[in-house]
Design an enzyme around this catalytic site. Structure first.
Site: not given
Ligand code: 26Q
Length: 813
Positions: A362, A550-551, A556, A658, A662
């Site tokens: 991702h 979004k976050r 972003k 995403t 939406k």
């Molecule tokens: C990893 C290790 C330790 C702590 C946290 C994490 C961690 C947690 C969540 C790393 C990444 C995430 C989330 C990532 C994320 O949401 N990525 C998004 O995924 C979407 C679905 O595929 C995409 O549409 C977005 O572009 C992408 O940013």
């Protein structure tokens, strides 16, 4: 296996609610609170679901189809009461029954806690996928963690983000079922002893481990109108009952036990609120192993019970899709079980494992790629470390002997390098499929980020462009638009979302476009009311609702958005008569608690909002609304009311996005860069129906490579930028002085790594075009319709169909 469900009349539902209120809540309908009604309804829904749930499971037991398990550290499922009602075909009736009883459906449904068991895109994607798998009658299930504390609750204090704990289980959560009898043990630490067996082979025994009990809580995943109910299994960590627990008379020992229990329960204690940088925290890796080990035990137990064949046939019956690298310990853990517990040799175990696991990537942001210190893994999971080490050895040797042309790449491909374990490399090596989440993203993986691996395993790499479930993100959140669509083209689009393109015929149809306009208008009014309730601010329903939700992340580029706002404000202050289309800028965003710069941007947006919103000279032409605590439920309110969808990431950085899908599905036009799935949106709707601007990913990469971009040059030549920057550097903003020196210095001294200054000109120019085009209501509505008509492609049904055909090779049941 279609079977009609118990269809009820509204009056029957009213009676059922009454009797549930009495039986379950011990009160009368006259005295019932919203909460009483909510629990009554959820119980009625559960009874309906449970019949199909057992039937679905029975059906899988008998037919033994290949099953897919979606392993994810996050499932951002949102509230379930409405979506479950919708999917069992009772939503309309239930709404009417609630009204008949004198309550408001919206208030009743809002009683449900929105479980924040995910950070953002990745977690919400997992939830959409489960819903689509059930709705398409695929045997697919989720495995996750039942965090006691989900994503923090965000509050603004003086414009600053503060975080409050989200204890979402305070009141009973009606959709989960604790399955204590299906608990499994997960082992941490300990020592590994090696024995030589008589036949000369080695045997490993893992001893003195710390045992943790993983107790599953199952949540039903309800398919749309098909009687299918799959399972989302979420694990909770508990301490195993130890006899001495009860017997200890020794005080010190007693407290030691309590302390130990606490540290065990911590494993499923909270969700890490970071979504694109990782911190090498030991608790996080404990969580990951906990998910992986518990899920594998449960998957293999099921296999043994039902299939009754050697595990050598596992790949014929099981696929494990891992959501990013977070569950990538699946690879060594499955190897361990197959070798140490099931007696397979390395080669066979490897063949089985690498034909079961598939990996979705991702991100390409290097700071987000997971790496764990090898010593940490060695002491926490000694046997897994040995296996990872062996995988690495064999992998590197394989390259050395079989791919001499890649020899010099070994240091950048090795799974263990610089005393760290590179989880993405482990996931690529140990899986049969590696997919990105949008076309551009997959190309970047193949050509850049993972090019060496692509050279080695070209057949593993594939794209699966993300999607969203149109049942929640259109039918549930926008019932008016849903009715209009069905009245216009009939109901077939619901099971074949691609047929939304039949709407294209109406793109010049006045009466239709009028209705479309009225619906958007009504949705905007309802959001305006909500905004007024929450913030006390009145917004103009005729203004452009310009939405970025979004976050919060530098890539972003919420900062680019607020620069545009500041620019418009400055323009209006200098030319009070300036003719601009009124706009309401709507933001929703959480920053990771430790992400200082993101928090500065939040503070900046709030500061700009408080000045702009209260400046009489602006005459209400601009409003800036930053809604607190952005989450799934808030998204559901905002999205149907959006006119303009902000998708403005630095090109090459947003894997897919995403939210873009939406908002498009609800008739917003996109302003965006050529990044992630925006590109695919553009290719469908065509240039006139989307606002594209800014650097392209090749240009961004080229600038990074050559260093040819100098942010200060723009500061020196573009007066609008200089003005804004100087305001940030302790200048006048309206009647106030503001100070955001860190942002000022960061942009100039770190050379604006996300190209905000560079893209500013193209962005404001494109925003001016938006301003102009919005004035022509009919043309805008026609473009809005074209976006809706093409959004069917982004139904997660399409995405899941592709996973099922290309990766999982599974059949509908
Ligand atoms: C990893 C290790 C330790 C702590 C946290 C994490 C961690 C947690 C969540 C790393 C990444 C995430 C989330 C990532 C994320 O949401 N990525 C998004 O995924 C979407 C679905 O595929 C995409 O549409 C977005 O572009 C992408 O940013």
């Amino acid at each position: 296996m279609k079977k009609t469900l118990t269809k009820r009349t509204i009056d029957e539902l009213v009676d059922e609610i009454k009797s549930k209120v009495e039986l379950l809540r011990g009160t009368t309908i006259e005295n019932a609170t919203n909460k009483d009604i909510y629990y009554a309804i959820s119980s009625i829904v559960n009874e309906e679901i449970n019949k199909s749930w057992t039937q679905t499971e029975e059906n899988y037991k008998q037919k033994q189809p290949k099953q897919i398990y979606y392993l994810s550290m996050e499932f951002l499922i949102g509230r379930l009461v409405e979506s479950n009602l919708l999917n069992i075909g009772l939503l309309k009736e239930c709404n009417e029954a609630i009204v008949k009883l004198g309550y408001s459906p919206e208030d009743i449904y809002a009683q449900e806690k929105d479980p924040g068991l995910g950070n953002g895109g990745l977690g919400r994607l997992a939830a959409c996928f489960l819903e689509s798998m059930a709705s398409l009658s695929y045997p697919g299930h989720g495995c996750g963690i039942r965090y006691r504390y989900g994503m923090f609750e965000q509050r603004f204090i003086n414009g600053h983000q503060t975080e409050l704990p989200d204890y979402w289980l305070k009141e009973e959560y009606p959709w989960e079922i604790r399955k204590a009898e299906e608990a499994v043990e997960v082992h941490f630490g300990g020592e590994v002893h090696m024995f030589k067996k008589r036949n000369g082979s080695l045997e490993f025994r893992h001893e003195n481990t710390d045992k943790v009990l993983a107790v599953p809580y199952d949540v039903p995943v309800v398919g749309y109108n098909n009687q299918v109910v799959n399972t989302l299994r979420m694990w909770s960590a508990e301490s195993p009952a130890v006899e001495s627990d009860l017997q200890t008379s020794h005080t010190a020992q007693y407290y030691h036990h309590l302390e130990h229990n606490r540290s065990i329960e911590q494993i499923s204690g909270f969700l890490y609120p970071d979504d694109s940088s990782y911190e090498g925290k030991i608790l996080r890796i404990r969580q990951q192993y906990f998910l992986v080990s518990a899920s594998l035990k449960s998957i293999l137990r099921e296999y043994k019970q039902n299939v009754r064949r050697s595990l050598a046939h596992l790949p014929e019956k099981v696929v494990i899709q891992i959501n990013d690298t977070h569950p990538s310990l699946t690879v060594p853990e499955l190897m361990r079980i197959l070798m140490d517990e099931e007696g397979f040799g390395w080669e066979k175990a490897w063949e089985i494992t690498s034909n079961v696991v598939a990996y979705t990537n991702h991100t390409t942001l290097s700071e987000a790629l997971e790496k764990w210190p090898k010593d940490m893994i060695k002491s926490l999971l000694p046997r897994l470390y040995m296996i990872i080490d062996e995988i690495n050895e064999r992998f590197c040797q394989g390259i050395w002997f079989d791919y001499p042309e890649l020899r010099d790449k070994i240091p950048e491909m090795a799974i263990i390098a610089d005393d760290q374990i590179h989880m993405a490399r482990l996931a690529v090596v140990g899986s049969f499929s590696v997919n990105g989440v949008a076309k551009l993203h997959t190309e970047i993986l193949k050509k850049q980020e993972m090019k060496n691996f692509y050279a080695l395993y070209p057949e593993k790499f594939n794209n699966k462009t993300n999607g969203i479930t149109h049942r929640r993100w259109l039918m549930q959140v926008n019932p008016k638009l849903t009715s209009l669509i069905t009245e216009t083209i009939g109901p077939r689009w619901i099971s074949r979302p691609n047929e939304l393109t039949n709407l294209l015929r109406y793109s010049k149809d006045r009466p239709f476009l009028d209705k479309l306009g009225q619906i958007k208008r009504a949705n905007k009014e309802s959001l305006a009311n909500f905004i007024h309730e929450k913030t006390g601010i009145v917004v103009d329903e005729n203004s452009i609702f310009d939405v970025q939700i979004k976050r919060l992340h530098e890539y972003k580029r919420q900062l680019l958005n607020i620069f545009h706002v500041i620019h418009l404000y400055n323009e209006l202050k200098n030319h009070p008569q300036l003719d601009i289309t009124p706009r309401t800028f709507i933001f929703g965003a959480k920053a990771a608690p430790g992400y200082y710069f993101a928090k500065e941007i939040i503070k900046l947006i709030n500061t700009v909002a408080s000045i702009v919103n209260h400046d009489p000279e602006i005459k209400g032409k601009l409003k800036v609304i930053f809604l607190e605590n952005y989450n799934v439920s808030l998204a559901e309110r905002i999205i149907p009311a959006a006119d303009l969808s902000e998708q403005i990431s630095t090109a090459g950085k947003e894997a897919s996005g995403t939210g873009n899908m939406k908002m498009m599905m609800n008739g917003a036009l996109t302003i965006g860069t050529l990044d992630g799935a925006n590109i695919e949106i553009k290719n469908l709707v065509g240039d006139p129906n989307i606002f594209i601007f800014g650097l392209q990913s090749e240009e961004v990469f080229e600038y990074y490579r050559t260093g040819a971009y100098v942010a200060r040059d723009i500061y020196n030549t573009d007066e609008r930028i200089a003005d804004i920057m100087n305001q940030l550097n302790g200048g006048e903003f309206g009647s106030q002085e503001i100070e955001f020196k860190d942002i000022y210095y960061h942009l100039l001294y770190n050379n604006d790594p996300y190209f905000i200054l560079k893209d500013f000109d193209a962005y404001t120019e494109t925003q001016q075009l938006v301003d102009q085009e919005y004035r022509d209501k009919d043309t805008w509505l026609s473009k809005s319709l074209i976006n809706i008509a093409h959004s069917g492609k982004f139904s997660s049904d399409r995405t899941i169909q592709e996973y099922a055909n290309d990766i999982w090779k599974i059949q509908k049941q």
